[in-house]
Design an enzyme around this catalytic site. Structure first.
Site, PDB file in Angstrom:
ATOM      1  N   CYS A 119       0.824  -1.209   0.000  1.00  0.00           N
ATOM      2  CA  CYS A 119       0.000   0.000   0.000  1.00  0.00           C
ATOM      3  C   CYS A 119       0.861   1.263   0.000  1.00  0.00           C
ATOM      4  O   CYS A 119       1.621   1.492   0.952  1.00  0.00           O
ATOM      5  CB  CYS A 119      -0.915   0.003   1.216  1.00  0.00           C
ATOM      6  N   ASP A 136      25.290  21.312 -22.936  1.00  0.00           N
ATOM      7  CA  ASP A 136      26.678  21.361 -23.389  1.00  0.00           C
ATOM      8  C   ASP A 136      26.682  20.923 -24.851  1.00  0.00           C
ATOM      9  O   ASP A 136      25.792  20.175 -25.280  1.00  0.00           O
ATOM     10  CB  ASP A 136      27.519  20.414 -22.526  1.00  0.00           C
ATOM     11  N   ASP A 162      31.232  18.107 -16.609  1.00  0.00           N
ATOM     12  CA  ASP A 162      30.036  18.891 -16.314  1.00  0.00           C
ATOM     13  C   ASP A 162      29.411  18.603 -14.954  1.00  0.00           C
ATOM     14  O   ASP A 162      28.313  19.102 -14.672  1.00  0.00           O
ATOM     15  CB  ASP A 162      28.981  18.647 -17.404  1.00  0.00           C
ATOM     16  N   ASP A 217      27.749  15.741 -20.719  1.00  0.00           N
ATOM     17  CA  ASP A 217      28.208  14.381 -21.015  1.00  0.00           C
ATOM     18  C   ASP A 217      28.791  13.684 -19.795  1.00  0.00           C
ATOM     19  O   ASP A 217      29.266  12.563 -19.889  1.00  0.00           O
ATOM     20  CB  ASP A 217      29.221  14.382 -22.163  1.00  0.00           C
ATOM     21  N   CYS A 227      -0.018   3.478   3.127  1.00  0.00           N
ATOM     22  CA  CYS A 227       0.514   2.927   4.384  1.00  0.00           C
ATOM     23  C   CYS A 227       2.035   3.084   4.433  1.00  0.00           C
ATOM     24  O   CYS A 227       2.608   3.318   5.502  1.00  0.00           O
ATOM     25  CB  CYS A 227       0.136   1.459   4.532  1.00  0.00           C
TER      26      CYS A 227
END
Length: 710
Positions: A12, A412, A610, A606, A15
């Site tokens: 659930c 990029d 980055d 990539d 829950c």
């Protein structure tokens, strides 16, 4: 310290949220996470956690009495198999556990149907009442029992309480048929929910099949089969056709085709020869290969992906958190309103207590929030599974919801919009010189360099380099190379190198990186090297624009001419060129601070240089990040291939999931509000109440299941 509990039988979503919330309130617990997919509860604390086992079990049984609680030891050797084992175990148990419930519901439905039919032909009220009471107890006995247990534990206002009070009340006022119908449809709705959760769990768990069970490692000249966790970095493993690659490494012997579909979604196998990288989770299709292991199993690609999949459901979307809080306050309010209807309305409006007690019970049935608390987490759960099947790993439903609001995309260039592979596009010789003269001089000048530009020149030259004729090799920082070849002085580099040595030449305005070449003080020509735009970049960006991502910005370290050329071809209106890696973060900050819209901003990179920008973005998307630890750690969404079209597919999945969630919220609240008003004024009957509660819940669950088919 961390402690993990396996909650066998937990299905659930509502829950799960309650258990997570209450467990987080235990003294000393800093973080509580329930993973519905894995059926686990993870608790973080700074102190020893063994003393809380009993308290955790009480909390779980407070909401789910039938769930079995056991310790899930993350530090044990077997834990690495745990997710896989428990996943397989829970899937088979899901199917087995549903059988007795289906039989019970079928028996209750048959008795109910028989009672309704017999009432038309047998005029015996006692037979009808006894039959319907039997059906009621068969269908609703577990709900009544949970309600009583929860009341004794102090957990009064929940769906079990509402269903019990309203259905018993219906019996008391003579609405026997309606009382049983409430329980029958409620149980059917719960069954649909569990089937939907099971289907979602199977969908996500099927991705876990990438986990290798063993590794064939060469030790003392013999091949020994061991667990992947026991293989050390630097050891050599053998992978036969049909086997999964168990650990990351490089092929040192043999060649084959690797099926990467389970990792990347790509249907076309990749070739793997000596020197190529082989990632764990791929399937070896053709030849026998030997691989030198470069990462331990815990740091391997397959482990990183498994971790992402297992924890994807633990980060809740704002919509999920809102509904959990909403239900906590909503239920007591409607119970109080029902009591006021039963007591105040007869005294003020008139009509007798029996009439308004009946309407109070109708009001209670209408008010049950099951449709919302079940369908919303289920929709996000399915959305994450749907994305994962397409090679898009979303780290949580919060990121999926954020992705649905995307309006600014920063990308990029190299490796993201372009292939990241440099190639010679043009050779432009000066007067009295040939293309071969330029290529020969430049290839020999770049012979000692491993830079991608140097590699592209040597590859285009295509002949073996005779290093014996090379002397006086000098690299001039930021400008190029000076070298002697057969006694002739060769210069190869940018325009600044030509200026430094007073070489007269005209500047080349071609898009790309230009390498100028001179021999013995005389300019002999130049080479234009550029990256290639990916074949799906243009169509992917166009699809994103159609989905409302209007602000697309490109960042690149390339020069203005190259950036302008790529931007023009891809119809990107805004770009920034000549950026160093550290400049990208500053530029991204500038873009975010200058935004005037409320949508989210994503950065796509990539995954190599980055990571800082990926971490800073509202949504960091790592492109083609397979095997990149930095990308997997920093990004919120990991695209397993370098296809730009996956970005559009991720946004489409997110928007579709959000649309389903919104539909369920509007449908559930709209219908309930309408019938609550009708109930207050005594217009709605118990049958309308049944539809507005369990009928809407079933519709919402079925609507949520549509996400799984995307």
């Amino acid at each position: 310290m961390q402690r993990i509990y396996f909650l066998k039988g937990l299905d659930c979503p509502h829950c799960s949220a309650k258990i997570e919330n209450d467990a987080g309130k235990i003294d000393g617990i800093s973080l509580s996470r329930v993973n519905l997919m894995e059926q686990t509860l993870t608790l973080d604390s700074d102190k020893f956690l063994n003393s809380i086992d009993d308290e955790v079990e009480k909390i779980v049984h407070k909401y789910e009495p039938d769930v079995e609680v056991s310790i899930y030891d993350s530090s044990a050797h077997s834990h690495s198999h745990g997710a896989h084992t428990h996943g397989e175990e829970s899937r088979s148990e899901d199917e087995e556990d549903l059988k007795p419930r289906i039989i019970r519901i079928a028996i209750g439905a048959v008795i109910y149907g028989a009672a309704v039919v017999s009432s038309k032909f047998i005029n015996n009220i006692y037979f009808e009442i006894i039959s319907l009471a039997a059906a009621f107890l068969i269908l609703g006995g577990d709900v009544l029992l949970r309600a009583v247990k929860n009341i004794l534990r102090g957990q009064v206002f929940d769906e079990n309480f509402l269903m019990s009070v309203s259905s018993i009340g219906a019996f008391c006022i003579g609405s026997y048929t309606e009382a049983v119908a409430v329980m029958l449809l409620y149980q059917l709705g719960e069954l649909f929910q569990d089937m939907a959760v099971g289907k979602s769990r199977k969908s996500i768990a099927s991705l876990m099949d990438i986990r290798p069970d063993s590794a064939n490692v060469i030790r003392d000249g013999k091949v020994v089969t061991v667990s992947p966790e026991d293989v050390k970095i630097g050891e050599t493993i053998i992978v036969k056709p049909g086997e999964k690659v168990p650990l990351d490494g490089f092929v040192i012997e043999g060649k084959t085709m690797l099926d990467t579909m389970a990792l990347t979604g790509e249907s076309v196998p990749r070739s793997a020869n000596v020197g190529d990288e082989a990632l764990s989770g791929c399937i070896n299709e053709t030849g026998v290969i030997k691989i030198e292991v470069t990462k331990s199993f815990s740091e391997s690609t397959v482990s990183k992906i498994l971790s992402l999949i297992q924890n994807a459901s633990s980060k809740k979307a704002p919509s999920e958190n809102f509904i959990t809080k909403f239900a906590r306050y909503y239920t007591p309010v409607v119970v109080i309103l029902a009591a006021l209807i039963a007591v105040i309305f007869p005294l003020t409006i008139g009509g007798g207590f029996v009439k308004w007690v009946r309407q109070a019970f109708v009001f209670l049935v209408i008010s049950c929030p099951c449709a919302l608390v079940i369908s919303i987490p289920l929709s996000f759960f399915g959305g994450i599974g749907s994305a994962a099947r397409n090679g898009i790993l979303v780290k949580g439903s919060n990121y999926l919801e954020a992705l649905s609001k995307l309006d600014t995309l920063v990308l990029d260039k190299t490796g993201t919009l372009t292939e990241g592979v440099f190639a010679v596009r043009e050779v432009l010789p000066a007067k009295d010189f040939s293309e071969n003269d330029v290529l020969f001089a430049s290839a020999y000048a770049e012979s000692y360099s491993n830079h991608p530009i140097a590699q592209s020149i040597k590859s285009h030259f295509g002949e073996k380099i005779n290093e014996s004729i090379i002397s006086d090799y000098t690299e001039i920082s930021g400008k190029g190379i000076s070298v002697k070849i057969n006694g002739s002085e060769i210069l190869a580099g940018n325009m600044r190198l030509m200026d430094e040595f007073n070489i007269k030449c005209e500047k080349c305005d071609k898009a790309g990186t230009v390498i100028y070449v001179a021999s013995d003080g005389k300019y002999i020509g130049c080479i234009v090297i550029s990256d290639k735009i990916k074949k799906d970049s243009a169509s992917a960006l166009e699809n994103l624009r159609k989905m409302g991502v209007d602000n697309i910005i490109m960042l690149t370290g390339d020069n203005e001419k190259t950036a302008s050329s790529v931007a023009e071809k891809l119809k990107i209106k805004k770009y920034f060129a000549s950026l160093l890696p550290q400049d990208k973060v500053a530029k991204f900050e500038e873009i975010v601070s200058g935004k005037k819209t409320n949508g989210t901003t994503a950065f796509v990179g990539d995954g190599i240089n980055d990571a800082p920008t990926l971490a800073r973005a509202d949504i960091g998307i790592a492109m083609g990040a397979l095997g990149s630890d930095a990308a997997i750690e920093a990004a919120d969404v990991v695209l397993m291939t370098d296809e730009v079209s996956l970005i559009a597919k991720a946004v489409k999945t997110a928007k579709y999931t959000k649309r389903i969630v919104t539909q369920n919220i509007v449908m559930s609240l709209g219908i309930k509000l309408l019938f609550l008003i009708l109930g207050i004024f005594g217009i709605a009957t118990m049958w309308e109440a049944i539809f507005s509660d369990v009928g809407v819940m079933m519709l919402a669950v079925l609507n949520s299941m549509r996400v799984l088919k995307k």
